[in-house]
Design a protein around this motif. Structure first.
Motif, PDB file in Angstrom:
ATOM      1  N   ILE A  64       0.830  -1.203   0.000  1.00 34.21           N
ATOM      2  CA  ILE A  64       0.000   0.000   0.000  1.00 34.21           C
ATOM      3  C   ILE A  64       0.868   1.258   0.000  1.00 34.21           C
ATOM      4  CG2 ILE A  64      -1.777   1.278   1.237  1.00 34.21           C
ATOM      5  CD1 ILE A  64      -2.713  -1.318  -0.190  1.00 34.21           C
ATOM      6  N   ALA A  65       1.998   1.234   0.702  1.00 39.67           N
ATOM      7  CA  ALA A  65       2.922   2.367   0.656  1.00 39.67           C
ATOM      8  C   ALA A  65       3.446   2.580  -0.762  1.00 39.67           C
ATOM      9  CB  ALA A  65       4.082   2.140   1.620  1.00 39.67           C
ATOM     10  N   LEU A  66       3.682   1.494  -1.477  1.00 43.43           N
ATOM     11  CA  LEU A  66       4.098   1.568  -2.880  1.00 43.43           C
ATOM     12  C   LEU A  66       3.078   2.368  -3.693  1.00 43.43           C
ATOM     13  CD1 LEU A  66       5.095  -1.610  -4.953  1.00 43.43           C
ATOM     14  CD2 LEU A  66       3.715   0.209  -5.907  1.00 43.43           C
ATOM     15  N   LEU A  67       1.790   2.064  -3.514  1.00 47.24           N
ATOM     16  CA  LEU A  67       0.742   2.761  -4.262  1.00 47.24           C
ATOM     17  C   LEU A  67       0.693   4.237  -3.884  1.00 47.24           C
ATOM     18  CD1 LEU A  67      -2.146   0.123  -4.184  1.00 47.24           C
ATOM     19  CD2 LEU A  67      -0.360   0.456  -5.916  1.00 47.24           C
ATOM     20  N   ALA A  68       0.909   4.547  -2.615  1.00 47.31           N
ATOM     21  CA  ALA A  68       0.928   5.941  -2.191  1.00 47.31           C
ATOM     22  C   ALA A  68       2.072   6.700  -2.862  1.00 47.31           C
ATOM     23  CB  ALA A  68       1.044   6.022  -0.671  1.00 47.31           C
ATOM     24  N   GLN A  99      -8.020  -0.247   0.734  1.00 44.08           N
ATOM     25  CA  GLN A  99      -6.780   0.467   1.038  1.00 44.08           C
ATOM     26  C   GLN A  99      -6.122   1.003  -0.235  1.00 44.08           C
ATOM     27  OE1 GLN A  99      -4.302  -2.036   3.548  1.00 44.08           O
ATOM     28  NE2 GLN A  99      -6.077  -2.733   4.697  1.00 44.08           N
ATOM     29  N   ALA A 100      -6.208   0.231  -1.319  1.00 43.15           N
ATOM     30  CA  ALA A 100      -5.618   0.664  -2.591  1.00 43.15           C
ATOM     31  C   ALA A 100      -6.344   1.881  -3.153  1.00 43.15           C
ATOM     32  CB  ALA A 100      -5.654  -0.479  -3.601  1.00 43.15           C
ATOM     33  N   HIS A 101      -7.658   1.903  -3.003  1.00 44.81           N
ATOM     34  CA  HIS A 101      -8.416   3.063  -3.479  1.00 44.81           C
ATOM     35  C   HIS A 101      -8.005   4.317  -2.729  1.00 44.81           C
ATOM     36  CE1 HIS A 101     -11.405   1.981  -6.545  1.00 44.81           C
ATOM     37  NE2 HIS A 101     -11.334   0.766  -6.037  1.00 44.81           N
ATOM     38  N   LYS A 102      -7.839   4.218  -1.421  1.00 43.08           N
ATOM     39  CA  LYS A 102      -7.454   5.379  -0.631  1.00 43.08           C
ATOM     40  C   LYS A 102      -6.044   5.846  -0.978  1.00 43.08           C
ATOM     41  CE  LYS A 102     -10.433   4.382   3.353  1.00 43.08           C
ATOM     42  NZ  LYS A 102     -10.467   4.026   4.801  1.00 43.08           N
ATOM     43  N   ALA A 103      -5.150   4.884  -1.204  1.00 44.83           N
ATOM     44  CA  ALA A 103      -3.753   5.230  -1.451  1.00 44.83           C
ATOM     45  C   ALA A 103      -3.522   5.781  -2.851  1.00 44.83           C
ATOM     46  CB  ALA A 103      -2.868   4.000  -1.236  1.00 44.83           C
TER      47      ALA A 103
END
Length: 250
Positions: free
Chosen positions: A48-52, A89-93
């Motif tokens: 998830i940090a990657l996506l952010a 979580q991916a949508h938020k990030a």
């Protein structure tokens, strides 16, 4: 012959930032030769940090998101909107900020709902995978499958010595009695993972060092599932120094 590379970053944040830069570069490279790319995302802290980091990069605007199809390596079989679901979580990030990403290109694994069993959820995802498969295949032509890895060396929701892990002949499978809560999950299979052109494994933390070592040494996939996570052309391990332990870049 498939290539294997190990890239060691100083810490988890650097793993996420480095993987994000690589992902954006891969998308831009693929879009120079193909209108459509298929990527499977992963959850977890680093995933998830990657996506952010992707969301924060200036390169995100250079990608033609209308041609990108996003899938998931696994998902918790929980109700829609549950904060523990990877897709939430991916949508938020990242995904909510991609205004040019068509909703039909986001292939979410089914959420738990009345009348839907985890078996039927896996079947629905297998059928959706097949809808985007080229002739002669049952899954899309994945350019990349991203995978996190647990301290027990599991990837997606394929756990060591777990009866569901070695299921063959389906794009996705139901997972019962997951040793890591929640008990019910949907996961891509080893066969689907192995169909991808590239597989990247992202891992950080000293608690994962033994699993990294076992995976790189080619331990039995029954005990060390990450050993079976290999791409057709490239398998890339993106780890921090603590997870690398004594593993050396190769």
């Amino acid at each position: 012959m498939s290539e294997r590379l190990v890239v060691v970053h100083p810490d988890a944040e650097a793993v996420a930032a480095g993987a994000a830069a690589r992902l954006l570069t891969l998308l831009l490279d693929r879009q120079s030769v193909s209108a459509t790319t298929h990527i499977a995302l992963t959850g977890g802290t680093v995933g998830i940090a990657l996506l952010a980091h992707v969301a924060q990069s200036p390169l995100v605007a250079a990608v033609d998101w209308t041609g990108v199809h996003l899938w998931w390596g696994d998902e918790r079989f929980l109700p829609e909107g549950d904060g523990d679901r990877n897709e939430v979580q991916a949508h938020k990030a990242l995904l909510d900020s991609l205004t040019h990403l068509p909703s039909e290109n986001v292939h979410t694994m089914p959420a738990a709902r009345d009348g839907l069993s985890v078996e039927h959820a896996a079947l629905e995802y297998t059928q959706e995978l097949a809808q985007w498969a080229p002739e002669g295949s049952t899954v899309p032509p994945f350019d990349l499958i991203l995978l996190g890895m647990g301290p027990d060396a599991h990837v997606a929701s394929l756990f060591p010595n777990h009866p569901d892990a070695l299921t063959a002949g389906m794009g996705a499978i139901p997972v019962h009695n997951s040793p890591k809560p929640p008990a019910l999950r949907v996961s891509l299979t080893f066969e689907t993972i192995a169909s991808s052109d590239q597989v990247w494994i992202v891992a950080a933390g000293a608690e994962k060092a033994a699993a990294v070592s076992a995976g790189l040494s080619g331990s039995d996939p029954v005990n060390t599932p990450v050993s079976a996570a290999r791409g057709r052309s490239r398998t890339l391990w993106l780890v921090d120094a603590a997870a690398a332990g004594e593993a050396q870049p190769a």
